[in-house]
Enzyme design. Structure first.
Site, PDB file in Angstrom:
ATOM      1  N   THR A 331       0.809  -1.207   0.000  1.00 53.75           N
ATOM      2  CA  THR A 331       0.000   0.000   0.000  1.00 53.75           C
ATOM      3  C   THR A 331       0.850   1.267   0.000  1.00 53.75           C
ATOM      4  O   THR A 331       2.035   1.251   0.334  1.00 53.75           O
ATOM      5  CB  THR A 331      -0.924   0.048   1.227  1.00 53.75           C
ATOM      6  OG1 THR A 331      -0.124   0.127   2.418  1.00 53.75           O
ATOM      7  CG2 THR A 331      -1.808  -1.182   1.292  1.00 53.75           C
ATOM      8  N   CYS A 332       0.217   2.361  -0.339  1.00 51.07           N
ATOM      9  CA  CYS A 332       0.876   3.668  -0.339  1.00 51.07           C
ATOM     10  C   CYS A 332       0.751   4.281   1.056  1.00 51.07           C
ATOM     11  O   CYS A 332       0.211   5.366   1.250  1.00 51.07           O
ATOM     12  CB  CYS A 332       0.245   4.567  -1.389  1.00 51.07           C
ATOM     13  SG  CYS A 332       1.192   6.044  -1.746  1.00 51.07           S
ATOM     14  N   ASP A 333       1.245   3.541   2.050  1.00 51.31           N
ATOM     15  CA  ASP A 333       1.183   3.963   3.447  1.00 51.31           C
ATOM     16  C   ASP A 333       2.520   3.623   4.094  1.00 51.31           C
ATOM     17  O   ASP A 333       2.968   2.466   4.044  1.00 51.31           O
ATOM     18  CB  ASP A 333       0.042   3.252   4.180  1.00 51.31           C
ATOM     19  CG  ASP A 333      -0.165   3.789   5.578  1.00 51.31           C
ATOM     20  OD1 ASP A 333      -1.143   4.541   5.789  1.00 51.31           O
ATOM     21  OD2 ASP A 333       0.645   3.459   6.465  1.00 51.31           O
TER      22      ASP A 333
END
Length: 402
Positions: A331-333
């Site tokens: 994820t983009c986290d």
């Protein structure tokens, strides 16, 4: 631990998924029952609310610790005896109490007078357990603030229950999740012995002692990548000795309950993921770091990464060269990282996109704590498998049943 045959089979799977070894879970139940023969096992549904798992445990004779009406419904559907299902959550609305009561639940756990009055109104004549607080020392998650009350408050709550038409049948507790210190159980039994003496002065003699959860899984790693050591045999002997001692103190025969969750299922689950990419990036300080990105991460059920790590296998990759890499989810986290900031792990240097990855000891809280679609990544499908031993020309062969 997860069966070797299942690991070998998963190496050939093409899609990401959570696999649960149903036969391993059955064996774990039998082991616990044999270790604590006079103790009723009520599985904490929240750890793995898989219908097949619940049904398998119910068939073995398990009851269930339910924390909501939906979990109560799942427990009932499993085929468990309704008398062995209790509402273990001390936090419940009037509507939830009423629905549980209509579903046939008679055992409720409380830790406050406010909740007790609500149970009296919406589930009259029910059985009451009061949850005592523990300090949680020695556990990975202490659970010491949100739940439970002091011994003094427990005495008052059980006295009040008796006066408002409820039946004060027992005491419950939770020693802390993934409890690693054996002596923590000795402290709990000392507190319970004191409580029994206090209650006897008010002519209250509990029928049940619910020892709650806390039994540890064996396959986890700590945040530094070292195996979490838990002496389960010594722990179970200490519990058995404590049970016998409390039984000798009570003027009324005591029945004991235990609520294993992760102990029952964690080490019998594995996530099949795959490599997205093994990269090398230069940091602000000029240091070059290897980062291994996987198709599965925190938001696919690995939410406990704040406190522990999971063993990772690369079943199809053979290599003579390894690199230290930080492992992260897709994820983009920035919080979606499977390794600690200062603890990269050794991975084969020749990993390529699509190579299968197995994340072990993921049978607990993965199916129940996955996001519904963070960044568009959907929850992993889960399925149960079991091994059937067949004989072919006089030899044994294991076959996976889907």
């Amino acid at each position: 631990m997860i069966n070797k045959t299942i690991i070998e089979t998963l190496a050939n799977e093409e899609s990401d998924q959570i696999i649960l070894d149903i036969e391993g879970i059955r064996r774990q139940y039998t082991f616990l029952q044999d270790s604590l023969p006079n103790t009723q096992i009520r599985f904490a549904i929240k750890a793995c609310p898989n219908d097949e798992v619940l049904a398998a445990l119910a068939q073995k004779g398990a009851g269930f610790d339910a924390a909501s009406p939906n979990e109560i419904i799942a427990a009932i559907k499993s085929g468990a005896n309704l008398k062995n299902i209790h509402y273990g959550n001390t936090i419940k609305s009037n509507e939830q109490i009423s629905l549980a009561f209509k579903l046939g639940i008679k055992d409720f756990v409380t830790d406050s007078k406010e909740d007790l009055y609500a149970v009296s109104e919406y589930a009259p004549n029910s059985n009451i357990f009061c949850r005592i607080a523990t300090d949680g020392n020695g556990a990975v998650w202490s659970l010491s603030k949100k739940f439970g009350c002091s011994i003094n408050a427990t005495v008052e709550i059980l006295k009040l229950a008796k006066n408002i038409g409820l039946e004060p049948v027992g005491v419950s507790l939770h020693i802390g999740s993934q409890q690693l210190q054996v002596d923590a159980w000795n402290k709990v039994f000392s507190s319970l012995a004191e409580l029994l003496k206090r209650l006897a002065k008010d002519n209250i003699y509990p029928k049940y002692i619910n020892l709650g959860g806390g039994l540890p899984a064996s396959g986890y790693l700590d945040k530094h990548g070292k195996v979490m050591h838990a002496d389960i045999k010594k722990t179970l002997k200490t519990i058995k000795d404590g049970i016998n001692h409390l039984g000798s103190l009570s003027l009324r025969p005591l029945q004991f309950i235990i609520e294993p969750g992760r102990f029952m299922v964690a080490d019998f689950g594995v996530i099949r993921a795959h490599v997205v990419r093994l990269t090398t990036r230069e940091q602000l300080n000029g240091e070059k770091q290897h980062w291994l990105y996987l198709s599965v991460g925190r938001y696919n059920g690995l939410y406990e990464l704040d406190a522990l790590r999971f063993p990772i296998l690369f079943p199809t990759v053979k290599s003579n060269q390894y690199v230290k890499a930080f492992v992260a989810g897709p994820t983009c986290d920035s919080d979606d990282i499977l390794t600690s900031e200062n603890a990269p792990i050794s991975v084969p240097a020749n990993l390529k996109a699509g190579d299968p990855v197995l994340i072990l000891s993921t049978g607990a809280y993965t199916t129940s704590c996955s996001s519904v679609g963070f960044n568009g990544f959907l929850p992993l499908p889960s399925r149960c498998v079991e091994l059937e031993t067949t004989h072919c020309n006089g030899t044994k062969a294991d076959r996976i049943l889907n």
